[in-house]
Design a protein around this motif. Structure first.
Motif, mmCIF file in Angstrom:
data_model
loop_
_atom_site.group_PDB
_atom_site.id
_atom_site.type_symbol
_atom_site.label_atom_id
_atom_site.label_comp_id
_atom_site.label_asym_id
_atom_site.label_seq_id
_atom_site.Cartn_x
_atom_site.Cartn_y
_atom_site.Cartn_z
ATOM 1 N N HIS A 85 40.988 41.714 36.367
ATOM 2 C CA HIS A 85 40.134 41.525 37.574
ATOM 3 C C HIS A 85 39.229 42.751 38.166
ATOM 4 N N ILE A 86 38.907 43.473 36.945
ATOM 5 C CA ILE A 86 38.280 44.925 37.260
ATOM 6 C C ILE A 86 36.788 44.436 37.985
ATOM 7 N N ALA A 87 36.324 43.522 37.726
ATOM 8 C CA ALA A 87 34.901 43.054 38.286
ATOM 9 C C ALA A 87 35.185 43.073 39.780
ATOM 10 N N HIS A 88 36.149 42.296 40.197
ATOM 11 C CA HIS A 88 36.713 42.447 41.759
ATOM 12 C C HIS A 88 36.785 43.711 42.467
ATOM 13 N N TYR A 89 37.369 44.704 41.954
ATOM 14 C CA TYR A 89 37.423 45.953 42.330
ATOM 15 C C TYR A 89 36.192 46.542 42.342
ATOM 16 N N GLN A 90 35.318 46.433 41.315
ATOM 17 C CA GLN A 90 34.169 46.875 40.998
ATOM 18 C C GLN A 90 33.358 46.484 42.297
ATOM 19 N N SER A 91 33.320 45.421 42.693
ATOM 20 C CA SER A 91 32.429 44.669 43.710
ATOM 21 C C SER A 91 32.802 45.319 45.078
ATOM 22 N N ALA A 92 34.121 45.359 45.472
ATOM 23 C CA ALA A 92 34.340 46.237 46.506
ATOM 24 C C ALA A 92 34.249 47.754 46.609
ATOM 25 N N LEU A 93 34.159 48.387 45.609
ATOM 26 C CA LEU A 93 33.823 49.873 45.408
ATOM 27 C C LEU A 93 32.227 49.768 45.661
ATOM 28 N N ASP A 94 31.207 48.911 45.078
ATOM 29 C CA ASP A 94 29.884 48.959 45.439
ATOM 30 C C ASP A 94 29.593 48.680 46.826
ATOM 31 N N LEU A 200 38.918 56.447 44.747
ATOM 32 C CA LEU A 200 38.529 54.966 44.899
ATOM 33 C C LEU A 200 38.412 54.308 43.292
ATOM 34 N N TRP A 201 38.008 55.144 42.724
ATOM 35 C CA TRP A 201 37.724 54.805 41.083
ATOM 36 C C TRP A 201 37.740 55.931 40.439
ATOM 37 N N ARG A 202 38.814 56.090 39.418
ATOM 38 C CA ARG A 202 38.859 57.128 38.573
ATOM 39 C C ARG A 202 37.807 57.424 37.406
ATOM 40 N N SER A 203 37.923 58.477 36.962
ATOM 41 C CA SER A 203 37.069 58.793 35.837
ATOM 42 C C SER A 203 37.720 58.323 34.403
ATOM 43 N N PRO A 206 39.598 52.286 35.328
ATOM 44 C CA PRO A 206 38.726 51.722 36.553
ATOM 45 C C PRO A 206 39.921 51.604 37.421
ATOM 46 N N SER A 207 39.046 51.668 38.742
ATOM 47 C CA SER A 207 39.646 51.349 40.164
ATOM 48 C C SER A 207 40.835 52.635 40.400
ATOM 49 N N SER A 208 41.403 52.574 41.317
ATOM 50 C CA SER A 208 42.734 53.415 41.722
ATOM 51 C C SER A 208 43.693 52.380 42.393
ATOM 52 N N LEU A 211 42.789 51.353 46.128
ATOM 53 C CA LEU A 211 41.631 50.248 46.143
ATOM 54 C C LEU A 211 42.303 49.038 45.654
ATOM 55 N N SER A 212 42.987 49.061 44.663
ATOM 56 C CA SER A 212 43.393 47.919 43.935
ATOM 57 C C SER A 212 44.640 47.218 44.590
ATOM 58 N N VAL A 213 45.425 47.869 45.011
ATOM 59 C CA VAL A 213 46.490 47.103 45.688
ATOM 60 C C VAL A 213 46.383 46.739 46.945
ATOM 61 N N VAL A 214 45.320 46.984 47.711
ATOM 62 C CA VAL A 214 44.921 46.283 49.142
ATOM 63 C C VAL A 214 44.112 45.248 48.864
ATOM 64 N N LEU A 215 43.194 45.125 47.651
ATOM 65 C CA LEU A 215 42.473 43.980 47.289
ATOM 66 C C LEU A 215 43.089 42.829 46.900
ATOM 67 N N ASP A 216 44.328 43.240 45.863
ATOM 68 C CA ASP A 216 45.373 42.108 45.404
ATOM 69 C C ASP A 216 46.147 41.705 46.320
ATOM 70 N N ASP A 217 46.652 42.549 47.421
ATOM 71 C CA ASP A 217 47.541 41.923 48.152
ATOM 72 C C ASP A 217 46.670 40.982 49.356
ATOM 73 N N ALA A 218 45.350 41.202 49.452
ATOM 74 C CA ALA A 218 44.947 40.364 50.169
ATOM 75 C C ALA A 218 44.419 39.084 49.445
ATOM 76 N N LEU A 219 44.016 39.238 48.243
ATOM 77 C CA LEU A 219 43.531 37.911 47.298
ATOM 78 C C LEU A 219 45.031 37.176 47.145
ATOM 79 N N GLN A 220 46.021 37.763 47.048
ATOM 80 C CA GLN A 220 47.145 36.705 46.643
ATOM 81 C C GLN A 220 48.117 36.451 48.212
ATOM 82 N N ARG A 221 47.143 36.824 49.128
ATOM 83 C CA ARG A 221 47.852 36.383 50.599
ATOM 84 C C ARG A 221 49.142 36.906 50.861
ATOM 85 N N VAL A 222 49.397 38.208 50.337
ATOM 86 C CA VAL A 222 50.782 38.786 50.552
ATOM 87 C C VAL A 222 51.164 39.153 52.121
#
Length: 297
Positions: A85-94, A200-203, A206-208, A211-222
């Motif tokens: 789901h890297i594209a999902h995190y990339q979109s939020a970073l953008d 937010l995004w490591r060298s 991808p992602s950090s 960033l990824s944990v808050v997006l995943d928790d929201a998407l999974q309705r945690v």
């Protein structure tokens, strides 16, 4: 901010990284999430946080499934794997970049270390985050857009960091979270300034985590985040990102840690507390529950 649907069942999750064998600390967290979900008629999810492809392996991921199955835990399918789901995190970073809240950070670890050493040698106390790491210097915040693009185009290695000063100015008013865990309880004020310009995004990946944990928790309705007290302070950053990205706010329960013989929290390098090792030595799932201080499920 989106409110949780009161008609939906509570959702709990256990989210390990498959970069080593699970230990007793992971067992405590997994069992708590599973049992708390079961007690309130909720859902129990398993998420594999495998963004760090250099350390996470299929063998360790399979070991997670084996250990949790042996413990008698059951979870919903399919399992969410962050690497898919890297594209999902990339979109939020953008989105954060477009808001002017994220900037490319070019300093290497060595350069940061040298800057800190120089300042401290001159008698300046360098600020450190709640985990004890020195805050990232703010120099890259002020690099012009032209220079940023030139350096990125030339292939300069960089991470993306949150401009904490800007983020605080637009989103920190009244920021807090509801805590129900083993430490401080109640409404906790989120002190985001203590963290500085977090990654937010490591060298090198991808992602950090933030960033990824808050997006995943929201998407999974945690609805209930149950995790160790070592992540208590990080919740301030997560609440800030939730507000910036207009994500729902879960309830938090930070549980006690299982400590090793040296008094420090367990790590995956401590094979003596690994679930696979304990299983091979004849331990039963009931023994694991007893070792982490939880009754039979």
């Amino acid at each position: 901010m989106h409110a949780a649907d009161p008609s939906s069942p509570p959702v709990f999750r256990f989210a390990p990284s498959p970069n080593g064998q699970l230990h007793l600390g992971h067992a405590l967290s997994a069992i708590l999430n599973h049992d708390m979900a079961k007690a309130v008629g909720g859902r129990f999810l398993l998420r594999i946080e495998d963004i760090d492809v250099t350390r996470c392996t299929p063998e360790f991921e399979q070991a997670v499934y084996d250990d949790l199955t042996w413990l008698g835990l059951d979870w919903e399918s399919p399992v969410r794997r962050q690497s898919e789901h890297i594209a999902h995190y990339q979109s939020a970073l953008d989105g954060l970049i477009e808001m002017g809240l994220a900037y490319p950070a070019f300093m290497t670890r060595g350069e940061v270390k040298a800057a800190v050493a120089k300042a401290e040698a001159d008698g300046t106390a360098w600020p450190r985050d709640p985990d004890g790491a020195p805050l990232y210097p703010t120099d890259d915040r002020h690099v012009s857009e032209t220079e940023r693009q030139t350096r990125i185009t030339s292939g300069a290695r960089h991470a993306w960091r949150l401009d904490m000063a800007k983020a605080i100015s637009i989103a920190s008013d009244g920021l807090s979270w509801n805590e129900e865990g083993d430490g401080e309880k109640g409404v906790i004020t989120a002190d985001v300034s203590a963290w500085g310009d977090v990654v937010l995004w490591r060298s090198d990946a991808p992602s950090s985590y933030h960033l990824s944990v808050v997006l995943d928790d929201a998407l999974q309705r945690v609805t209930h985040v149950v995790r160790g007290l070592d992540l208590f302070q990080s919740t301030a950053v997560h609440r800030l990102l939730q507000r910036l990205l207009d994500l729902p706010e879960p309830r938090y329960h930070h549980h006690r840690l299982i400590l090793g013989a040296d008094g420090r929290k367990l790590s995956k390098s401590e094979g003596s507390t690994g679930l696979a090792t304990l299983r091979e030595e004849g331990a039963s799932p009931s023994d694991i529950r007893r070792l982490v201080g939880i009754g039979a499920g």
